[in-house]
Write an enzyme that holds these catalytic residues in place. Structure first.
Site, PDB file in Angstrom:
ATOM      1  N   CYS A 355      13.039 -20.346  13.552  1.00  0.00           N
ATOM      2  CA  CYS A 355      12.120 -20.307  14.698  1.00  0.00           C
ATOM      3  C   CYS A 355      10.669 -20.481  14.238  1.00  0.00           C
ATOM      4  CB  CYS A 355      12.304 -18.994  15.448  1.00  0.00           C
ATOM      5  SG  CYS A 355      11.537 -18.988  17.070  1.00  0.00           S
ATOM      6  N   TYR A 383      12.608 -24.838  -7.883  1.00  0.00           N
ATOM      7  CA  TYR A 383      11.866 -24.143  -6.818  1.00  0.00           C
ATOM      8  C   TYR A 383      12.557 -24.299  -5.476  1.00  0.00           C
ATOM      9  CZ  TYR A 383       8.553 -24.295 -10.606  1.00  0.00           C
ATOM     10  OH  TYR A 383       7.971 -24.174 -11.843  1.00  0.00           O
TER      11      TYR A 383
END
Length: 427
Positions: A355, A383
């Site tokens: 969201c 990463y």
């Protein structure tokens, strides 16, 4: 060579179709190639053996922050790698993976007392000291433990790595290292402390460098410092030049590891012969991304296609919590269909279910898509999982290592119950 390629229209990791991995382990999932990891590590280790002096062999310390999975660390430890860590937790991972603490370099600006005690207890190779305050803290703890602390100072050489500002570490305005004009004074202070043993000197100017010129410029400044320290009677055992070499995410042309290491040793060997009286000094590297970045991808499935008047959205089951780099750095990752298709392509934004408007993996990509298609987000080995979170109470994904035609689950997918297992209700 790439260890991710199409075979009979199916994208494979080495010899295994990614669609088979998705069926067996689900999506999203990180998929790594063992062969790619070994090949990328060997680019450093083998070139160092070819060009470095026999009496002071190099040490390649993998940057654990780039990928800390135990299987990855164990694979590299078995090749003789050392490790660059930035926390006590990373040290415990290295130990659990069978890494040698005597090949561990401890970097980072905020080492805690517990971190320091843990590292001293296990006899790591060296602390890269980043401030005078840290130096005195190390001396105090080492004194209480009755065990001298081996150190290098991390020098901030004020060299512009010309990379993303969030991953630049070698400029005066960055938080890392000792300012270049203060380095000699810090070594003099260290020499007067009873529980400090000075071993070397360190430098790291940033990450995702496509050109080795900034690295070689930093090396010149470091060599000058070593000469000045030698003149004052410091006989350093190692010169740590850090990491930072970049990889190709899009169509970049990063310098080849072998070319960089060869040019570095050309400078080092000339200096040792003509100015350093041929004395041995070990060169230490701290690569991360250049070893693991292109050795991994994120496998995801299209959940919904959502055309709008202004954008076409492909909503996938991977999200910013799984791969933070696009949201954090505006990073570009190639997105490839797992199955080649001759269908008409449209321009899509590949987005996740989190969201946040910032939850995207790729903008404006030409893809032929249908609901249920599998996509591979490439160059995600570095990463990716180490920066993953549980935002929106999303379990972290599975990790898989491919070795030829064999597939190994190297991290199980989290379950939602795992996310609140350490939480308690109020009485």
């Amino acid at each position: 060579m790439s260890h991710f390629s199409y075979k009979n229209g199916a994208l494979c990791a080495e010899n295994v179709p990614l669609a088979d991995i998705a069926r067996q382990f689900g999506t999203p999932a990180y998929v790594y190639s063992k062969a790619a990891l070994l090949e990328n590590y060997a680019a450093y280790a083998d070139t160092c053996k070819l060009h470095g002096p026999e009496k002071s062999p190099a040490l390649v310390c993998f940057a654990v922050k780039s990928n800390s999975n135990l299987a990855v660390l164990n694979l590299l430890a078995r090749q003789g790698a050392g490790f660059d860590i930035v926390s006590g937790g990373e040290l415990q991972r290295v130990l659990a993976a069978g890494g040698d603490p005597k090949k561990v370099i401890f970097s980072g600006v905020g080492k805690t007392a517990d971190d320091i005690r843990l590292a001293l207890t296990h006899g790591i190779l060296c602390f890269n000291v980043e401030s005078e305050a840290e130096l005195h803290h190390l001396n105090e703890i080492a004194g209480k433990m009755g065990q001298p602390a081996p150190i290098s100072f991390r020098v901030n050489p004020d060299v512009d790595a010309k990379t993303h500002p969030y991953i630049s570490t070698g400029l005066q305005e960055n938080k890392f290292g000792i300012p270049f004009p203060d380095v000699l004074a810090c070594y003099r202070k260290a020499a007067m402390l009873p529980n400090i043993r000075v071993l070397g000197i360190d430098c790291h100017i940033g990450s995702q460098l496509l050109d080795d010129k900034p690295l070689l410029d930093a090396l010149d400044k470091m060599i000058d410092l070593v000469d000045r320290l030698n003149h004052e009677g410091y006989n350093l055992q190692h010169l740590d030049i850090g990491g930072g070499l970049g990889i190709a995410y899009n169509n970049e042309q990063p310098v080849k590891v072998q070319d960089y290491v060869q040019r570095l040793y050309a400078k080092v060997n000339h200096w040792r012969l003509h100015k350093y009286q041929g004395r041995p000094i070990k060169i230490i590297f701290e690569p991360g991304r250049s070893i693991v970045g292109n050795a991994g991808l994120l496998l995801t499935e299209v959940q919904y296609l959502k055309p709008t008047p202004t954008k076409n959205f492909a909503v996938v089951d991977a999200a910013m919590n799984d791969l933070m780099r696009p949201a954090l750095y505006d990073a570009w990752h190639r997105v490839q269909p797992v199955k080649e298709s001759g269908a008409r392509k449209l321009v899509w934004d590949v987005v996740g279910p989190v969201c946040e408007t910032g939850d995207w993996l790729a903008h404006d990509r030409e893809l032929a898509l249908s609901q249920g298609d599998l996509l591979a987000v490439m160059s995600a080995g570095a990463y990716g999982m180490t920066m993953a979170s549980n935002y929106n109470s999303r379990p972290r994904v599975a990790e898989v290592m491919v070795d030829g035609d064999r597939v190994h689950l190297i991290r199980k997918r989290e379950q939602v119950a795992d996310l609140f297992a350490l939480e308690s209700l109020l009485p």
